[in-house]
Motif scaffolding. Structure first.
Motif, mmCIF file in Angstrom:
data_model
loop_
_atom_site.group_PDB
_atom_site.id
_atom_site.type_symbol
_atom_site.label_atom_id
_atom_site.label_comp_id
_atom_site.label_asym_id
_atom_site.label_seq_id
_atom_site.Cartn_x
_atom_site.Cartn_y
_atom_site.Cartn_z
ATOM 1 N N LEU A 174 0.826 -1.206 0.000
ATOM 2 C CA LEU A 174 0.000 0.000 0.000
ATOM 3 C C LEU A 174 0.860 1.256 0.000
ATOM 4 C CD1 LEU A 174 -2.871 -0.821 2.532
ATOM 5 C CD2 LEU A 174 -3.149 -0.245 0.115
ATOM 6 N N ALA A 175 1.941 1.218 0.784
ATOM 7 C CA ALA A 175 2.819 2.386 0.880
ATOM 8 C C ALA A 175 3.427 2.732 -0.477
ATOM 9 C CB ALA A 175 3.925 2.105 1.902
ATOM 10 N N VAL A 176 3.890 1.726 -1.200
ATOM 11 C CA VAL A 176 4.527 1.969 -2.500
ATOM 12 C C VAL A 176 3.495 2.278 -3.575
ATOM 13 C CG1 VAL A 176 5.881 0.884 -4.343
ATOM 14 C CG2 VAL A 176 6.589 0.631 -1.961
ATOM 15 N N ASP A 177 2.406 1.492 -3.613
ATOM 16 C CA ASP A 177 1.385 1.706 -4.645
ATOM 17 C C ASP A 177 0.726 3.070 -4.533
ATOM 18 O OD1 ASP A 177 1.952 -0.795 -5.590
ATOM 19 O OD2 ASP A 177 0.116 -1.756 -4.861
ATOM 20 N N SER A 178 0.698 3.624 -3.326
ATOM 21 C CA SER A 178 0.094 4.954 -3.121
ATOM 22 C C SER A 178 1.049 6.082 -3.467
ATOM 23 C CB SER A 178 -0.349 5.099 -1.659
ATOM 24 O OG SER A 178 0.779 5.174 -0.798
ATOM 25 N N GLY A 179 2.282 5.722 -3.837
ATOM 26 C CA GLY A 179 3.277 6.754 -4.117
ATOM 27 C C GLY A 179 3.846 7.382 -2.863
ATOM 28 N N GLY A 180 3.834 6.619 -1.755
ATOM 29 C CA GLY A 180 4.357 7.141 -0.495
ATOM 30 C C GLY A 180 3.400 8.079 0.205
ATOM 31 N N ASP A 181 2.103 7.822 0.082
ATOM 32 C CA ASP A 181 1.079 8.674 0.691
ATOM 33 C C ASP A 181 0.805 8.215 2.127
ATOM 34 O OD1 ASP A 181 -1.067 10.241 1.372
ATOM 35 O OD2 ASP A 181 -2.418 9.462 -0.181
ATOM 36 N N PRO A 182 1.051 9.070 3.141
ATOM 37 C CA PRO A 182 0.784 8.676 4.528
ATOM 38 C C PRO A 182 -0.653 8.248 4.779
ATOM 39 C CG PRO A 182 2.138 10.653 4.478
ATOM 40 C CD PRO A 182 1.684 10.404 3.068
ATOM 41 N N ASP A 183 -1.608 8.784 3.991
ATOM 42 C CA ASP A 183 -3.000 8.407 4.183
ATOM 43 C C ASP A 183 -3.226 6.917 3.961
ATOM 44 O OD1 ASP A 183 -3.867 10.903 4.931
ATOM 45 O OD2 ASP A 183 -4.479 11.504 2.903
ATOM 46 N N ALA A 184 -2.377 6.287 3.156
ATOM 47 C CA ALA A 184 -2.498 4.846 2.941
ATOM 48 C C ALA A 184 -2.245 4.090 4.235
ATOM 49 C CB ALA A 184 -1.517 4.396 1.861
ATOM 50 N N ILE A 185 -1.385 4.631 5.079
ATOM 51 C CA ILE A 185 -1.102 4.016 6.375
ATOM 52 C C ILE A 185 -2.227 4.330 7.354
ATOM 53 C CG2 ILE A 185 0.569 3.812 8.251
ATOM 54 C CD1 ILE A 185 1.592 2.912 5.461
ATOM 55 N N TYR A 186 -2.680 5.568 7.362
ATOM 56 C CA TYR A 186 -3.724 5.975 8.296
ATOM 57 C C TYR A 186 -5.020 5.181 8.091
ATOM 58 C CZ TYR A 186 -0.636 10.018 8.911
ATOM 59 O OH TYR A 186 0.441 10.822 9.150
ATOM 60 N N ARG A 187 -5.302 4.818 6.838
ATOM 61 C CA ARG A 187 -6.528 4.067 6.561
ATOM 62 C C ARG A 187 -6.477 2.650 7.132
ATOM 63 N NH1 ARG A 187 -6.439 7.251 1.716
ATOM 64 N NH2 ARG A 187 -5.130 5.718 0.638
ATOM 65 N N ALA A 188 -5.283 2.191 7.493
ATOM 66 C CA ALA A 188 -5.151 0.857 8.081
ATOM 67 C C ALA A 188 -5.338 0.859 9.591
ATOM 68 C CB ALA A 188 -3.771 0.274 7.734
ATOM 69 N N LEU A 189 -5.629 2.037 10.153
ATOM 70 C CA LEU A 189 -5.780 2.164 11.602
ATOM 71 C C LEU A 189 -7.218 1.928 12.049
ATOM 72 C CD1 LEU A 189 -3.675 5.399 12.247
ATOM 73 C CD2 LEU A 189 -2.951 3.027 12.531
ATOM 74 N N ASP A 190 -7.342 1.337 13.221
ATOM 75 C CA ASP A 190 -8.641 1.246 13.882
ATOM 76 C C ASP A 190 -9.035 2.654 14.335
ATOM 77 O OD1 ASP A 190 -10.671 0.918 15.876
ATOM 78 O OD2 ASP A 190 -10.044 -1.152 16.152
ATOM 79 N N PRO A 191 -10.259 3.110 14.063
ATOM 80 C CA PRO A 191 -10.647 4.481 14.438
ATOM 81 C C PRO A 191 -10.821 4.692 15.934
ATOM 82 C CG PRO A 191 -12.517 3.284 13.517
ATOM 83 C CD PRO A 191 -11.315 2.417 13.308
ATOM 84 N N THR A 192 -10.831 3.619 16.718
ATOM 85 C CA THR A 192 -11.032 3.752 18.164
ATOM 86 C C THR A 192 -9.887 4.542 18.798
ATOM 87 O OG1 THR A 192 -12.139 1.601 18.199
ATOM 88 C CG2 THR A 192 -11.421 2.501 20.317
ATOM 89 N N VAL A 193 -10.237 5.565 19.565
ATOM 90 C CA VAL A 193 -9.238 6.394 20.246
ATOM 91 C C VAL A 193 -9.034 5.849 21.659
ATOM 92 C CG1 VAL A 193 -8.701 8.703 21.104
ATOM 93 C CG2 VAL A 193 -9.803 8.424 18.877
ATOM 94 N N LEU A 194 -7.782 5.661 22.041
ATOM 95 C CA LEU A 194 -7.445 5.042 23.321
ATOM 96 C C LEU A 194 -6.534 5.955 24.133
ATOM 97 C CD1 LEU A 194 -6.590 1.587 21.790
ATOM 98 C CD2 LEU A 194 -8.649 2.095 23.084
ATOM 99 N N PRO A 195 -6.737 6.053 25.453
ATOM 100 C CA PRO A 195 -5.856 6.887 26.281
ATOM 101 C C PRO A 195 -4.485 6.253 26.455
ATOM 102 C CG PRO A 195 -7.405 5.691 27.660
ATOM 103 C CD PRO A 195 -7.808 5.417 26.236
ATOM 104 N N VAL A 196 -3.458 7.073 26.506
ATOM 105 C CA VAL A 196 -2.105 6.582 26.770
ATOM 106 C C VAL A 196 -1.978 6.256 28.260
ATOM 107 C CG1 VAL A 196 0.353 7.148 26.720
ATOM 108 C CG2 VAL A 196 -1.151 7.966 24.906
ATOM 109 N N PRO A 197 -1.543 5.048 28.604
ATOM 110 C CA PRO A 197 -1.423 4.692 30.025
ATOM 111 C C PRO A 197 -0.187 5.327 30.666
ATOM 112 C CG PRO A 197 -0.623 2.905 28.654
ATOM 113 C CD PRO A 197 -1.173 3.947 27.711
ATOM 114 N N ASP A 198 -0.162 5.324 31.984
ATOM 115 C CA ASP A 198 1.037 5.757 32.696
ATOM 116 C C ASP A 198 2.154 4.761 32.397
ATOM 117 O OD1 ASP A 198 2.742 7.147 34.333
ATOM 118 O OD2 ASP A 198 1.953 6.284 36.198
ATOM 119 N N VAL A 199 3.360 5.255 32.256
ATOM 120 C CA VAL A 199 4.484 4.416 31.873
ATOM 121 C C VAL A 199 5.625 4.573 32.867
ATOM 122 C CG1 VAL A 199 6.190 3.942 30.077
ATOM 123 C CG2 VAL A 199 3.874 4.616 29.430
ATOM 124 N N GLU A 200 5.916 3.530 33.601
ATOM 125 C CA GLU A 200 7.064 3.507 34.513
ATOM 126 C C GLU A 200 7.135 4.762 35.391
ATOM 127 O OE1 GLU A 200 10.793 1.846 32.640
ATOM 128 O OE2 GLU A 200 9.592 2.121 30.833
#
Length: 332
Positions: free
Chosen positions: A124-150
């Motif tokens: 997808l990355a190459v066929d799109s001509g390096g379009d970041p939107d091709a990557i974004y479309r592969a994301l789950d739309p669910t928004v998740l909070p960042v947990p506390d880390v160490e």
């Protein structure tokens, strides 16, 4: 999944960003460089080309290519000429979900020819001509909070650019990103580099689409927050540096690690080259330090992701403690 004996739970977090690495907070660092006009100057594009198929590597000045290769420390053997026929022999239908890849050969093959979900994203990355939107479309739309880390909240440290994130729709793709982090730790000693998965050392990478080719990759940054030392590292990097036990030493030369996905052909469904996993040695007498490390961060040995291509997302592997039952991918 390869067993790497990591005792604590982590979460992988991807944060969308087109800005520079968090190490830019040390942009005031400087170090004198001596450059010779008689030696051709290497570019980030040259670095990517030398790690590509012959059609790309042959375009690089031979002297530059030779010096770049002297700065490559491969965590998985480099095999730029694997054919499509050999590719089929690697069983591309393998899944990370129900398997343990214990032998070195099996682990190597997961870099050379990853699972189908990773290959689909690479195409997808190459066929799109390096379009970041091709990557974004592969994301789950669910928004998740960042947990506390160490204990970050206690120190007022913010490791990610936003307080929320997302994951890829494909759980196998999420698991593969985890695999990359863990393999870097497991193989680091093979090139003389001891690295740990924690918020001071290796916890993030930058998802990129390479300039010109659109090839999918991740530039990982280890040694992110070296401990303050008034003699060795007299630089205040803010809240996230507090409590660091990362010593500033020659291991900083190895802080840039690059993964490149297999490169698909543009005209057919075949493949130009298998995947790559390599440490980029930024030692002061090498061409990467001389020509590719920006002078204002050469003391920190930082290669910036947007010098290699379009920066699409930050990939974060975060220690969230035993209360998390599984490994998770987030995109912010």
């Amino acid at each position: 999944m390869v067993k790497l004996s990591l005792p604590i739970k982590f979460t992988i977090f991807l944060s969308l960003s087109l800005t520079a690495s968090t190490t830019s907070s040390s942009s005031s660092l400087s170090f004198s460089k001596s450059k010779s006009s008689s030696i051709p100057k290497a570019t980030p594009s040259d670095l990517l080309s030398v790690l590509g198929p012959t059609s790309q590597s042959s375009t690089v000045n031979p002297l530059v290519a030779k010096q770049l290769k002297s700065c490559f420390k491969f965590l998985v053997p480099f095999t730029p000429r694997k054919s499509s026929t050999q590719f089929q022999d690697y069983s591309i239908r393998r899944s990370l979900k129900d398997q343990n890849f214990k032998t070195q050969r099996e682990q190597n093959e997961l870099i050379w020819w990853p699972p189908e979900s990773v290959l689909e994203l690479a195409r997808l990355a190459v066929d799109s001509g390096g379009d970041p939107d091709a990557i974004y479309r592969a994301l789950d739309p669910t928004v998740l909070p960042v947990p506390d880390v160490e204990g970050c909240k206690e120190y007022r440290c913010e490791l990610t650019r936003t307080p929320y994130g997302r994951r890829f729709i494909s759980q196998e793709l999420n698991s593969y990103l985890r695999y990359l982090f863990e393999l870097i730790v497991a193989r680091g000693s093979s090139v003389g580099f001891s690295v740990s998965l924690n918020r001071y050392d290796l916890f993030h990478g930058h998802l990129i689409l390479a300039t010109k080719s659109g090839r999918l990759g991740i530039l990982f940054h280890a040694r992110e927050y070296p401990a303050y030392d008034k003699y060795v590292f007299p630089y205040n990097m803010g809240y996230c540096q507090k409590g660091s036990n990362v010593t500033y030493d020659d291991s900083m030369n190895f802080r840039n690690i690059l993964w490149l996905a297999p490169l698909p052909k543009k005209s057919t469904k075949g493949w130009e080259a298998p995947g790559v996993l390599v440490v980029l040695d930024a030692r002061p007498d090498g061409i990467i330090y001389r020509d590719i490390i920006p002078e204002y961060v050469d003391f920190a040995r930082t290669i910036y992701e947007d010098d290699l291509g379009d920066a699409v997302a930050d990939v974060n592997y975060l220690n969230v403690g035993e209360e998390v039952a599984d490994y998770q991918i987030f995109i912010c």
